[in-house]
Design an enzyme around this catalytic site. Structure first.
Site, PDB file in Angstrom:
ATOM      1  N   SER A 253     -31.250  55.418 -24.134  1.00 31.29           N
ATOM      2  CA  SER A 253     -32.346  55.171 -25.068  1.00 31.29           C
ATOM      3  C   SER A 253     -33.683  55.510 -24.409  1.00 31.29           C
ATOM      4  O   SER A 253     -33.899  56.650 -24.010  1.00 31.29           O
ATOM      5  CB  SER A 253     -32.293  53.715 -25.549  1.00 31.29           C
ATOM      6  OG  SER A 253     -33.192  53.508 -26.613  1.00 31.29           O
ATOM      7  N   ASP A 354     -27.194  56.908 -35.843  1.00 29.19           N
ATOM      8  CA  ASP A 354     -28.267  56.269 -35.084  1.00 29.19           C
ATOM      9  C   ASP A 354     -29.568  56.401 -35.870  1.00 29.19           C
ATOM     10  O   ASP A 354     -30.072  57.501 -36.071  1.00 29.19           O
ATOM     11  CB  ASP A 354     -28.396  56.946 -33.714  1.00 29.19           C
ATOM     12  CG  ASP A 354     -29.365  56.229 -32.783  1.00 29.19           C
ATOM     13  OD1 ASP A 354     -30.249  55.508 -33.285  1.00 29.19           O
ATOM     14  OD2 ASP A 354     -29.229  56.398 -31.556  1.00 29.19           O
ATOM     15  N   HIS A 386     -27.079  53.234 -32.834  1.00 26.18           N
ATOM     16  CA  HIS A 386     -27.809  53.235 -31.571  1.00 26.18           C
ATOM     17  C   HIS A 386     -27.186  52.295 -30.545  1.00 26.18           C
ATOM     18  O   HIS A 386     -27.221  52.570 -29.335  1.00 26.18           O
ATOM     19  CB  HIS A 386     -29.270  52.829 -31.826  1.00 26.18           C
ATOM     20  CG  HIS A 386     -30.197  53.098 -30.683  1.00 26.18           C
ATOM     21  ND1 HIS A 386     -30.532  54.372 -30.281  1.00 26.18           N
ATOM     22  CD2 HIS A 386     -30.852  52.259 -29.839  1.00 26.18           C
ATOM     23  CE1 HIS A 386     -31.355  54.312 -29.247  1.00 26.18           C
ATOM     24  NE2 HIS A 386     -31.561  53.047 -28.959  1.00 26.18           N
TER      25      HIS A 386
END
Length: 445
Positions: A253, A354, A386
């Site tokens: 991320s 996501d 995600h």
């Protein structure tokens, strides 16, 4: 699950940082830095040397004190962040959703938390620098015979709530496969901005490079999830290990974005002939999981998701810095073609469902890399969100495809390790399926 593989400071930030602890820059010269860190480690971090195991009572007291200190830190930073964000309806709802999400996954968190605080295989909060949160955790395999491959991991957290303990489950999994894992902590906003984050992580990487052998790690087989720092020791190791050097860099991320920036920054320094503490040639492969690499294309998306434009620009040191910290743009600049040619093989993981960072972020980055003849690969996970790749899927147990991809690269060339991976039992389920499905629906990410 189907898998598709394609080869292929703003004024606000300056005022905010003032409420946190800050220090002057650490590095004056390479020699001074090396000698300073040697003295600091020798005098302050006794965990780097063999020592008599503490009594059970002393160990419990230390664990309790550590847990209390970490809880206080997170609580203090949370209130500081809330004072800046304000207590608006959208943020209150997201915080409520986050609380429910964590509660649903609590059966797994408690098991991993027990391992994190009480396992003798975990060395917590090793100091690697003088800035706030310059700490790292080490996850060690039970079998201490021989030198082990090493993975340095930097978590995400929207540049705001990243924390080294978020990588504890990955550390637990990989330690079972005879891999040492180092999870780095670093300053988050509003303690620092993007430059501070990259600097912190880079310093942590340098610390690991120089000291991992003392824990049984193989300096020639480092697998890193971020980048940049120290000097003379790494250069000496590069000279001695020649073609055996294999460092894999990975981030998740926001950590994927930070690590990509650090990798490009290092390549730029090398292309200009500057002396550095490590070399891009050490890195066999870069992994990016659910990352964003074009900040200019994500500003409005983040604003709609609740990471408001003003906050995001403060984190990234102003709108004029967005291109500077966008790896997708950096690799396409003609002036940086020599730096791009130094990049290692790049593998990006992303879920097609996501919504925090759309999978197009990874697709576009791979396309940009391939357009300048860099070697890049995209691995998409159909229907994954995600948090599925990093949380729900590992907590579900069984065969984790992204985990298997990591193992295949880390253990590449080691026939014995690959054979063990092939017959290893599947990971144990830590959370009932019904709770995982509910958590997926309520997740604020």
């Amino acid at each position: 699950m189907a898998t598709t593989t394609t080869k292929s400071k703003s004024p606000e930030s300056e005022s905010l940082i003032g409420f946190t602890e800050t220090t002057e820059p650490l590095v004056a010269t390479v020699m001074a830095t090396t000698e300073w860190r040697r003295r600091k480690v020798a005098g302050r971090d006794s965990r780097l040397r063999p020592r008599t195991p503490p009594s059970r009572q002393q160990s419990f007291r230390d664990d309790f004190g550590h847990a209390a200190a970490e809880t206080y830190l997170i609580t203090r930073l949370s209130f500081s962040l809330l004072s800046y964000l304000g207590v608006g309806y959208r943020w209150l709802m997201r915080l409520f959703a986050l609380g429910c999400y964590a509660l649903l996954l609590m059966p797994g968190f408690l098991q991993v938390g027990y391992y994190y605080y009480f396992s003798s295989q975990v060395r917590r909060s090793i100091v690697y620098g003088d800035q706030p949160r310059n700490r790292l955790d080490l996850y060690l395999p039970k079998d201490s015979d021989g030198q082990k491959p090493v993975l340095i991991f930097v978590t995400g957290g929207a540049w705001i709530i990243g924390y080294k303990a978020w990588g504890s489950f990955l550390g637990l999994q990989l330690a079972k496969r005879d891999i040492i894992v180092a999870c780095l902590d670093y300053r988050n906003f509003p303690q620092g901005t993007i430059s501070d984050m990259v600097e912190d992580v880079s310093q942590g990487i340098s610390f690991v490079c120089n000291h991992i052998a003392e824990y049984g790690g193989d300096p020639n087989r480092l697998f890193s999830l971020l980048s940049d720092v120290d000097l003379i020791h790494v250069e000496m190791k590069l000279t001695s290990c020649s073609t055996k050097c294999r460092i894999n860099l990975m981030g998740q991320s926001a950590g994927a974005h930070i690590s990509a920036c650090a990798l490009m920054e290092q390549a730029m320094k090398e292309s200009e002939g500057k002396t550095n503490s490590w070399s891009v040639s050490q890195i066999k492969c870069y992994f990016g999981a659910s990352g964003g690499y074009n900040l200019l294309g994500l500003v409005d998306h983040f604003d709609n998701r609740g990471l408001y434009r003003s906050i995001f620009l403060s984190i990234m040191e102003g709108e004029e810095s967005l291109r500077k910290f966008s790896p997708e743009y950096m690799v396409q600049e003609k002036a940086l073609r020599k730096a791009v040619s130094l990049l290692p093989h790049i593998i990006l993981f992303h879920g097609t469902a996501d919504y925090s960072i759309p999978c197009n972020a990874s697709k576009d980055f791979v396309d940009a890399l391939r357009s300048v003849d860099a070697e890049a690969e995209l691995i998409l996970f159909d229907g994954k969100t995600h948090t599925d790749l990093f949380l729900q899927d590992p907590l579900r147990g069984g065969k984790d495809k992204m985990f298997c991809h990591l193992l295949s690269v880390i253990h590449a060339g080691d026939a014995e390790a690959l054979a063990k991976d092939a017959i290893a039992p599947p990971n144990r389920r830590l959370v009932p399926e019904i709770l995982l499905k509910l958590a997926r629906e309520i997740s604020p990410f």
